[in-house]
Scaffold this motif. Structure first.
Motif, mmCIF file in Angstrom:
data_model
loop_
_atom_site.group_PDB
_atom_site.id
_atom_site.type_symbol
_atom_site.label_atom_id
_atom_site.label_comp_id
_atom_site.label_asym_id
_atom_site.label_seq_id
_atom_site.Cartn_x
_atom_site.Cartn_y
_atom_site.Cartn_z
ATOM 1 N N GLY A 139 -10.927 6.132 1.240
ATOM 2 C CA GLY A 139 -10.935 5.294 0.044
ATOM 3 C C GLY A 139 -10.306 5.989 -1.152
ATOM 4 N N TRP A 140 -10.541 7.281 -1.284
ATOM 5 C CA TRP A 140 -9.949 8.063 -2.372
ATOM 6 C C TRP A 140 -8.433 8.144 -2.202
ATOM 7 N N ASP A 167 -14.187 0.813 3.368
ATOM 8 C CA ASP A 167 -15.471 0.097 3.326
ATOM 9 C C ASP A 167 -15.481 -0.941 2.204
ATOM 10 N N PRO A 168 -16.373 -1.953 2.297
ATOM 11 C CA PRO A 168 -16.367 -3.062 1.326
ATOM 12 C C PRO A 168 -16.512 -2.627 -0.131
ATOM 13 N N PHE A 174 -10.881 -1.023 -5.297
ATOM 14 C CA PHE A 174 -9.427 -1.085 -5.177
ATOM 15 C C PHE A 174 -8.899 -2.359 -5.839
ATOM 16 N N TRP A 175 -9.590 -3.477 -5.604
ATOM 17 C CA TRP A 175 -9.135 -4.731 -6.209
ATOM 18 C C TRP A 175 -9.317 -4.740 -7.723
ATOM 19 N N TYR A 194 -7.694 -9.229 5.492
ATOM 20 C CA TYR A 194 -9.027 -9.661 5.053
ATOM 21 C C TYR A 194 -8.913 -10.963 4.277
ATOM 22 N N MET A 195 -9.404 -12.038 4.876
ATOM 23 C CA MET A 195 -9.243 -13.350 4.240
ATOM 24 C C MET A 195 -10.081 -13.492 2.973
ATOM 25 N N ASP A 196 -11.155 -12.694 2.841
ATOM 26 C CA ASP A 196 -11.909 -12.761 1.586
ATOM 27 C C ASP A 196 -11.042 -12.238 0.432
ATOM 28 N N GLU A 197 -10.097 -11.320 0.742
ATOM 29 C CA GLU A 197 -9.217 -10.808 -0.305
ATOM 30 C C GLU A 197 -8.194 -11.852 -0.748
#
Length: 246
Positions: A139-140, A167-168, A174-175, A194-197
């Motif tokens: 993630g970093w 991870d979520p 990130f978003w 990822y469709m949620d994105e």
């Protein structure tokens, strides 16, 4: 808002195979534009043409004001790009990666030094300045890679599956960075699985077998397809797909 990407009938063929089939769309400055499709839909090939990596077989297009057929080198200098597969040099330190890409983007040593300190402070990475990148958590790395991709304040940043494997909680962070960039006027062109994105995008394009089958806001696409989620929209469109490889 001015259009920073304009595409008309853009096509890419490999022999008898049409990977991208006469796609047309535009993207406005500061917009978060989702470019979605199943594996084999043609989105990676389309993105490569827009980034100046691959030349179209036919059609027209401009990216950041430059022609995709004739000015691909100028396109490369005026955009940012981040891929899930490769965005940083793993064996270099954090500050060395920032300096390297700053130099590639044509910034002066003075600019690079100032902006490096600002970036490390903003990411709370001061203590990681001399850390070898491969030892950072995924993630970093992704946060650093995105920051490096917009280090030169490009008109457009292309993000190819940027949050894969993250991870979520880190995806949400990130978003938040994507929204900050868009608020500063940087156009974000993003592919994601990822469709949620997709819900976070201003508009979404859906590719099926090399063609754009749907393009609108997430809310309007849900309405058009009588769907409760973007995942449901995606599944309805993906059922039409014939091919499976890019």
């Amino acid at each position: 808002m001015k259009e920073v990407i304009k595409v008309s009938n853009l096509t890419k063929k490999f022999g008898n195979f049409t990977a991208v089939d006469h796609i047309s769309f535009d993207v406005r400055q500061g917009e978060i534009f989702g470019f979605l499709g199943a594996n084999g839909a043609g989105k990676t090939t389309a993105m490569q043409m827009l980034c100046g990596i691959s030349k179209p077989t036919s059609g027209k297009g401009t990216v950041a004001g430059f022609d995709v057929l004739k000015q691909n080198e100028k396109i490369k200098k005026n955009i940012g790009y981040m891929s899930q597969k490769f965005s940083l040099y793993e064996d270099l330190k954090v500050w060395e990666n920032i300096r390297l890409f700053g130099g590639i983007y044509g910034l002066s040593d003075k600019e690079i030094a100032r902006k490096t300190n600002d970036l490390l402070h903003r990411l709370n990475f001061e203590s990681e300045r001399n850390t070898i990148v491969k030892s950072l958590p995924l993630g970093w790395k992704q946060k650093l890679a995105f920051s490096v991709a917009i280090f030169h304040t490009p008109q457009i940043v292309f993000l190819d599956e940027p949050t894969g494997g993250v991870d979520p909680a880190m995806r949400r962070q990130f978003w938040e960075m994507i929204y900050e960039a868009a608020n500063e006027g940087i156009t974000v062109f993003v592919t994601t699985h990822y469709m949620d994105e997709a819900e976070y995008c201003d508009r979404v394009s859906m590719m099926v077998d090399g063609r754009i089958d749907a393009l609108d806001t997430p809310a309007e696409l849900r309405r058009q397809f009588n769907a409760e989620t973007m995942d449901e929209v995606f599944r309805k469109l993906a059922r039409k797909a014939v091919r499976t490889d890019n």
